[in-house]
Motif scaffolding. Structure first.
Motif, PDB file in Angstrom:
ATOM      1  N   ARG A 128       7.413   1.420 -50.632  1.00 21.00           N
ATOM      2  CA  ARG A 128       6.771   0.756 -49.487  1.00 21.00           C
ATOM      3  C   ARG A 128       6.808   1.634 -48.242  1.00 21.00           C
ATOM      4  NH1 ARG A 128       9.515  -3.863 -51.164  1.00 21.00           N
ATOM      5  NH2 ARG A 128      11.054  -3.729 -49.503  1.00 21.00           N
ATOM      6  N   PHE A 175      26.746  -3.123 -42.154  1.00 18.87           N
ATOM      7  CA  PHE A 175      25.318  -3.492 -42.142  1.00 18.87           C
ATOM      8  C   PHE A 175      24.874  -3.890 -40.742  1.00 18.87           C
ATOM      9  CE2 PHE A 175      22.083  -6.907 -42.386  1.00 18.87           C
ATOM     10  CZ  PHE A 175      21.016  -6.129 -42.838  1.00 18.87           C
ATOM     11  N   ARG A 196      11.327   0.342 -55.105  1.00 16.76           N
ATOM     12  CA  ARG A 196      10.214  -0.378 -54.478  1.00 16.76           C
ATOM     13  C   ARG A 196      10.296  -0.284 -52.953  1.00 16.76           C
ATOM     14  NH1 ARG A 196       7.621  -3.239 -58.366  1.00 16.76           N
ATOM     15  NH2 ARG A 196       6.870  -4.941 -57.082  1.00 16.76           N
ATOM     16  N   GLU A 242       7.693  -8.951 -49.066  1.00 16.95           N
ATOM     17  CA  GLU A 242       8.767  -8.252 -49.765  1.00 16.95           C
ATOM     18  C   GLU A 242       9.626  -9.227 -50.570  1.00 16.95           C
ATOM     19  OE1 GLU A 242       7.826  -7.767 -46.735  1.00 16.95           O
ATOM     20  OE2 GLU A 242       7.582  -5.615 -46.381  1.00 16.95           O
ATOM     21  N   GLU A 243       9.928 -10.388 -49.981  1.00 19.10           N
ATOM     22  CA  GLU A 243      10.808 -11.327 -50.678  1.00 19.10           C
ATOM     23  C   GLU A 243      10.085 -12.004 -51.843  1.00 19.10           C
ATOM     24  OE1 GLU A 243      14.021 -11.796 -50.572  1.00 19.10           O
ATOM     25  OE2 GLU A 243      14.287 -10.273 -49.038  1.00 19.10           O
ATOM     26  N   LYS A 286      15.890  -3.868 -41.544  1.00 18.31           N
ATOM     27  CA  LYS A 286      17.017  -3.565 -42.430  1.00 18.31           C
ATOM     28  C   LYS A 286      17.259  -4.783 -43.293  1.00 18.31           C
ATOM     29  CE  LYS A 286      20.568  -4.855 -38.988  1.00 18.31           C
ATOM     30  NZ  LYS A 286      21.783  -4.419 -38.277  1.00 18.31           N
ATOM     31  N   THR A 287      17.689  -4.535 -44.539  1.00 19.73           N
ATOM     32  CA  THR A 287      17.931  -5.606 -45.499  1.00 19.73           C
ATOM     33  C   THR A 287      19.267  -5.375 -46.171  1.00 19.73           C
ATOM     34  OG1 THR A 287      15.567  -5.826 -45.951  1.00 19.73           O
ATOM     35  CG2 THR A 287      17.058  -6.772 -47.561  1.00 19.73           C
ATOM     36  N   LEU A 288      20.089  -6.422 -46.208  1.00 17.94           N
ATOM     37  CA  LEU A 288      21.357  -6.385 -46.932  1.00 17.94           C
ATOM     38  C   LEU A 288      21.164  -7.030 -48.295  1.00 17.94           C
ATOM     39  CD1 LEU A 288      24.535  -6.026 -46.859  1.00 17.94           C
ATOM     40  CD2 LEU A 288      24.595  -8.422 -46.128  1.00 17.94           C
ATOM     41  N   ASN A 291      17.747 -10.193 -44.212  1.00 20.79           N
ATOM     42  CA  ASN A 291      16.779  -9.326 -43.547  1.00 20.79           C
ATOM     43  C   ASN A 291      16.950  -9.389 -42.038  1.00 20.79           C
ATOM     44  OD1 ASN A 291      14.896  -8.249 -45.723  1.00 20.79           O
ATOM     45  ND2 ASN A 291      14.959 -10.447 -46.223  1.00 20.79           N
ATOM     46  N   ASP A 301       7.798 -10.598 -53.644  1.00 17.92           N
ATOM     47  CA  ASP A 301       7.778  -9.531 -54.643  1.00 17.92           C
ATOM     48  C   ASP A 301       9.124  -9.470 -55.368  1.00 17.92           C
ATOM     49  OD1 ASP A 301       6.477  -7.019 -55.689  1.00 17.92           O
ATOM     50  OD2 ASP A 301       8.259  -6.139 -54.780  1.00 17.92           O
TER      51      ASP A 301
END
Lengths: 251, 251
Positions: free
Chosen positions: A247, A212, A243, B236-237, A220-222, B225, B239
């Motif tokens: 987006r 990651f 989702r 986003e979080e 970027k999101t883990l 993130n 949601d």
């Protein structure tokens, strides 16, 4: 020479049109919204996991959500040595070695890492040809956003492929070792969502965090979920991936 | 003795009823669906971040989503030394020290960690009293599922509180150091979603990973993130948190 796309079946279930095809001889499937709204809708390429095939439930389930809920096109190829594709003697030897390691209680990592990298060398150009062919279709077109989704073996294919194809807009990966992939990940700058299992007995925690960390993407999101390798929460992560793609592929 | 709940305002905007109140003298706000469907709907308790108050946009925005989209009740208290509540001489000294550290380019961690722990000792019993009082309302009742949401200071309050109140069903935390919280987190077994910033310049990466690791919850998910402390992707979080709470508080 442009790739040769041949549709072999065309059927419609409520809301979803399914067309099977071959592209330069590789079998694949394209799912699209049944309605006219499909015209120039975003496209998501997916790559399946090890031992699976283009229409495995893990692919069909995600596709049905992306097509029916988001109105996207979704395409999947059989990966080399998977689904309807032949296995070489080398593939058979690697699979046998993987079985042997598992039976002996040894780590499958060495053989899985090297065989997945071998399959990626074959499959990444196939995905490029797939996208060439699909973008030539009037209902997709050459300019739309394109997402990529692949976990495990699908990530081993997807990271080298996405790193080499600037047409990809956003990608969902997860569940792989960094050894053969981190260098490719360092060339990826599009938004990435990456899934790992926090208590994975197959892929060490530090290995997942390192992969990651390697992505160059500013966004970027883990997602790290508690539990062992097979406890991966498919429903929640497929929902979240849909989702994420909505987006980044629509406005 | 049961806590004393006094409603002070009652207004309705489209779809959302807002009632301000005090509970044992502490000011708070309760947002509910305007329709009759509010009866026995799930409840979410939220705690605000440092320097904010019960009706700050970060609370009102999340609440409007949870109330309007999910049909939940949402309640927030002013934390000690925040909003309409007085600051003690000790609070003033800690705030001054935080400003001084920030101006001097020093880490705020030592003072933030100890002051947040001090505020949590006061606020955790206040949240217990709040839940006692809200569960006595006919539209909420004593048996329904209860979620908790708090980030940063809200996490410093929330982890000790959730660890001590078995009525909480699921919790969303994030953006805090583990020092005073890891021992409490080890007593939490309900589903947890935890947010961190991967490139946080205030909270070291290893500190965030250590706090997530401490939760005893069999179902827990880390969202890491990319970006620095203030780059936390609130939309986003929020949601994702709403969907997490919907999964765990409804069937």
């Amino acid at each position: 020479m442009s790739p040769s796309l041949l549709f072999t079946t065309d059927s419609t279930s409520p809301g979803i049109r399914e067309r099977e095809f071959t592209v330069d001889g590789v079998p694949g499937v394209l799912w699209s919204p049944a309605s006219e709204d499909a015209h120039r809708a975003p496209l998501v390429l997916m790559a399946h996991g090890g031992g699976r095939h283009r229409k495995h439930q893990s692919m069909a389930g995600r596709a049905s959500r992306l097509v029916a809920d988001q109105g996207f096109h979704v395409a999947v190829l059989d990966l080399p040595a998977h689904g309807d594709r032949p296995r070489s003697a080398h593939d058979e030897a690697e699979i046998a070695e993987m079985h042997r390691a598992r039976q002996a209680g040894e780590s499958v990592a060495p053989v899985a890492i090297r065989w997945n990298a071998h399959l990626a060398e074959i499959a990444a150009p196939e995905y490029r040809a797939l996208l060439d062919a699909l973008q030539a279709l009037p209902e997709i077109g050459p300019d739309g956003p394109v997402g990529f989704v692949g976990l495990a073996l699908g990530t081993a294919i997807g990271i080298p492929y996405v790193a080499s194809d600037p047409r990809i807009t956003a990608a969902v990966f997860g569940l792989h070792w960094p050894d053969e992939l981190a260098a490719h990940a360092r060339r990826i700058t599009v938004p990435v969502q990456y899934a790992m299992q926090w208590d994975d007995e197959v892929i060490p925690r530090e290995a997942s965090l390192a992969l990651f960390d390697a992505f160059a993407s500013p966004a970027k999101t883990l997602h790290a979920n508690a539990g062992r390798h097979m406890a991966y929460p498919r429903f929640e992560e497929a929902d979240s991936a849909a989702r994420f793609l909505a987006r980044h592929l629509t406005h």
